[in-house]
Write an enzyme that holds these catalytic residues in place. Sequence first.
Site, short mmCIF file in Angstrom:
data_model
loop_
_atom_site.label_atom_id
_atom_site.label_comp_id
_atom_site.label_asym_id
_atom_site.label_seq_id
_atom_site.Cartn_x
_atom_site.Cartn_y
_atom_site.Cartn_z
N HIS B 147 0.84 -1.20 0.00
CA HIS B 147 0.00 0.00 0.00
C HIS B 147 0.88 1.26 0.00
CE1 HIS B 147 -3.46 2.61 1.24
NE2 HIS B 147 -2.50 3.27 1.88
N GLU B 148 1.90 1.26 0.84
CA GLU B 148 2.78 2.44 0.91
C GLU B 148 3.58 2.62 -0.38
OE1 GLU B 148 2.15 4.42 3.07
OE2 GLU B 148 1.07 3.12 4.44
N HIS B 151 1.56 4.31 -2.99
CA HIS B 151 1.56 5.78 -2.92
C HIS B 151 2.77 6.33 -3.67
CE1 HIS B 151 -1.89 6.51 -0.48
NE2 HIS B 151 -1.44 5.88 0.59
#
Lengths: 183, 304
Positions: B147-148, B151
């Site tokens: 998820h990070e 980004h």
Amino acid sequence: MEIFVVIGVIVLLAIFIVAQYNRLVRLNISVDEAFAQIEVQLKRRADLIPNLVETVKGYATHEQSTFDAVVSARAKATSATGVADVAAADGMLTQALRGLLAVAEAYPDLKASTNFLALQEELSTTENKVAFARQFYNDNVRALNEAVATIPTSFFVGLAKVSARPFYEVEDPQSREVPKVDF
Amino acid sequence: MASNFRSAQGANKRKTYFLLAAMGLLTWLVAYAALTYFGAGTTSFVVPLAVGIALVGVWGSYYGSDKLVLTMTGARVIQREDNPELFNLIEEVVIASGLPMPQVAIVEDSAPNAFATGRNPDHALIAFTTRILEVMDRDELQGVIAHEMSHVANRDTLVSAVAATTAGAIAILSDFLTRMMWFGGGRDRRDSNQNPLLLIVSLAILLLAPIAAMLLRSAISRRRESLADATAVSFTRNPAGLRRALETLAADSTVVRQRSNAVAHIWIESPLDGQAVSKLFSTHPPIEERIETLRAMESLGPQQ
């Protein structure tokens, strides 16, 4: 006045052609890079194997056939070249390793040994890295093959000397999933 | 409802473009309202001034985002030797995403959370609280890392900087103009024979624009979170890992101690949950909604 329109159209056309050409070449290079990544990770795995086999041998002496399978699969894997060969050898080694780990299951002393525990993390992360490298390669092949087959890039395939590339397919159906290395 | 990660990525990207376009339209509306209300003389210097101030403020923090956020959150950069297992997991996602290896940092905090920042993939930084590393298993942590890294891949520091600049410029502009109104500025409007209705509408736009801009900014942030969830699945092909991670986060009621609004949007789970005025102002979609979306992806079976 018309001369500027003509020049403008020619310039736009040239930009368009260059863009399509560059896209194809770039996609093709990404596939090469992604394949190199698979080879790096397979090499990492191959380097772990002698240590792993030695460790298991110390506890499980009567499993010679399993060891032989792993060692010969490793030898094939390290000498393979080309996508299809590498993938086939990779699949065999993946299966042989699974066999070895299944053997390890039966020896509680082995499972508790510090050496084996240290190998456990290395091995599970390497399996994941191999699996992700395959996936990344296939994603890149998919992007390239799509560009090769669809308009407008398909018109420039000959010019860019690029063609559809083979997917990296490991025969073992289980290997799609990241193997769980629970000892 | 059931959508795979590819269609989810597409939908969230389209919605971001739409929202950014709405932001642009709003800026234009405010400038137009200012022009109507105050006339060209005042507007021609106030609008560039407001945009300039917002640009300087936001883009400084965008450019140095990796270092700035480190200071604001008290994160400490670590090396491979400090946590080889975490680095193994990050390297796995790096291989899956094809991104360069980011810097890794740890925040001493008793709440499980994580964030990513940096102006581009080459200057990316991802950080984890000490607690998240304790409570999550390998698959969950892999989902969080994915998820990070999403980004980073989706350039969300840039997207949120653009949103912050526009919202900031609108806020400053509206502030200037309303002040000028009370202090009798913009007298030049008397010279023109403006329709009084148009003046009232312009005034309403000037007063309401900052709230609208904040709503849009939050909406953009929510879309980017959903997009990051979908992109994370495209990296790991394992929606269950991230789904279980979000469930762990949802079950945990502790929040990160630094409750700075300024950096609220960068965490994987909003640290401001308890005080969010309403869903519309929230920087994150409701965690239940994110869990449901991932569950729907799981139901599609293994994805190529």
